[in-house]
Design a protein around this motif. Sequence first.
Motif, short mmCIF file in Angstrom:
data_model
loop_
_atom_site.label_atom_id
_atom_site.label_comp_id
_atom_site.label_asym_id
_atom_site.label_seq_id
_atom_site.Cartn_x
_atom_site.Cartn_y
_atom_site.Cartn_z
N LEU A 74 1.01 -1.19 -0.09
CA LEU A 74 0.08 0.06 -0.01
C LEU A 74 0.88 1.38 0.07
CD1 LEU A 74 -2.89 1.12 0.24
CD2 LEU A 74 -2.58 1.30 2.51
N TYR A 75 1.02 1.92 -1.17
CA TYR A 75 1.82 3.19 -1.29
C TYR A 75 3.07 2.88 -0.81
CZ TYR A 75 -2.73 5.24 -1.93
OH TYR A 75 -3.80 5.83 -2.32
N GLY A 76 3.77 1.76 -1.45
CA GLY A 76 5.08 1.30 -0.96
C GLY A 76 5.43 0.89 0.41
N LEU A 136 2.92 8.57 14.68
CA LEU A 136 2.85 8.42 16.08
C LEU A 136 4.03 7.30 16.37
CD1 LEU A 136 0.96 9.36 18.52
CD2 LEU A 136 -0.62 7.48 17.91
N PHE A 137 4.50 7.46 17.79
CA PHE A 137 5.44 6.42 18.02
C PHE A 137 6.50 6.52 17.14
CE2 PHE A 137 1.26 4.80 19.78
CZ PHE A 137 1.37 5.20 21.23
N GLY A 138 6.76 7.24 16.67
CA GLY A 138 7.96 7.53 15.39
C GLY A 138 7.66 6.40 14.10
N HIS A 139 6.32 6.32 14.15
CA HIS A 139 5.89 5.54 12.96
C HIS A 139 5.02 6.22 12.18
CE1 HIS A 139 8.26 1.43 13.56
NE2 HIS A 139 8.04 1.97 14.81
N THR A 140 5.18 6.13 10.55
CA THR A 140 4.24 6.61 9.75
C THR A 140 3.12 5.92 9.59
OG1 THR A 140 6.22 7.85 8.82
CG2 THR A 140 4.10 7.60 7.44
N PHE A 141 1.89 6.63 9.74
CA PHE A 141 0.57 5.92 9.45
C PHE A 141 0.68 5.34 7.88
CE2 PHE A 141 -0.20 7.37 13.07
CZ PHE A 141 -1.63 7.52 13.58
N TYR A 142 -0.12 4.04 7.70
CA TYR A 142 -0.62 3.49 6.40
C TYR A 142 -1.57 4.44 5.82
CZ TYR A 142 2.11 -0.89 6.94
OH TYR A 142 3.28 -1.59 7.01
N VAL A 157 -12.43 7.24 3.61
CA VAL A 157 -10.70 7.14 3.34
C VAL A 157 -10.00 7.47 4.80
CG1 VAL A 157 -9.19 7.94 1.80
CG2 VAL A 157 -11.62 7.45 1.03
N HIS A 158 -9.20 6.94 5.05
CA HIS A 158 -8.39 7.31 6.22
C HIS A 158 -6.95 6.74 6.19
CE1 HIS A 158 -9.55 3.26 6.38
NE2 HIS A 158 -8.48 2.98 7.30
N TYR A 159 -6.09 7.36 7.15
CA TYR A 159 -4.83 6.65 7.64
C TYR A 159 -5.14 5.91 9.02
CZ TYR A 159 -2.46 9.93 4.49
OH TYR A 159 -1.80 10.88 3.52
N ASP A 160 -4.15 4.91 9.01
CA ASP A 160 -4.36 4.13 10.17
C ASP A 160 -2.92 3.58 10.42
OD1 ASP A 160 -3.90 1.63 8.98
OD2 ASP A 160 -6.20 1.33 8.89
N PRO A 176 0.24 -3.84 9.99
CA PRO A 176 -1.18 -3.51 10.02
C PRO A 176 -1.88 -5.03 10.18
CG PRO A 176 -0.45 -3.47 7.65
CD PRO A 176 0.78 -3.29 8.73
N THR A 177 -1.40 -6.19 9.65
CA THR A 177 -1.86 -7.43 9.85
C THR A 177 -0.83 -8.32 10.80
OG1 THR A 177 -0.92 -8.00 7.91
CG2 THR A 177 -3.31 -7.42 7.56
N ASN A 178 -1.82 -9.42 11.29
CA ASN A 178 -0.78 -10.23 12.02
C ASN A 178 -1.27 -11.78 11.87
OD1 ASN A 178 0.13 -11.95 14.36
ND2 ASN A 178 -0.55 -10.43 15.81
#
Length: 200
Positions: A74-76, A136-142, A157-160, A176-178
């Motif tokens: 998703l977007y790289g 957040l927490f030093g990590h870019t949202f997807y 439409v969102h970021y998460d 994002p997945t486990n």
Amino acid sequence: MRSRLVSAFSAFIAFLTAVVLIGHLPAPVHADQLSPDLQNTRAALDKYQDPFAAIREGYLSSVGCVEFTTASTLYGMPYPAGAMGVHFINMSLVGPTLDPMKPQVLIYEPTDDGKLQLAAAEWFMPYAKGMKPPVLFGHTFYGPMMGHYPVMPKEFVHYDLHVWLWRDNPAGTFSPTNPAVKCPTTGYNFAQSTPDMPMP
């Protein structure tokens, strides 16, 4: 002699039973495996181990267990195959600001005995044209991505950002997945072939 054999056999059966049971238990994340900021967030959210506590504070269940069966990008950013679980969303927290102690979504994993076990928290932000992904927490949202239909309208439409604070994730704490999380094979399981749902 016979009693010794019976005792040894009983001990062996007990050992095998323990191995089988342990193999089916979700692997937890221990607090000391997390960074200090994530430890603080987890401690603040531990009260939601009880799903009813989440409901009392405005988190409502989307009912379905979300699972993606095919890896994608998703977007790289890598989006591994795996499940998320059952989302509980608090719409009163959805907006243009983020609070590390107040995720918009709590994610629960269904267990074999029909219960829900807190696995992750998700920070969620609606997309506005031209906005950059939050951090957040030093990590870019997807994202941005379309809503995960049918548990969410596609138009949402969102970021998460998912953070697996309670459930071990072989793909990483911020994946994002486990792949270790499983949705039930029957009932409200929303399995999708690909998680790559870009904004139209």
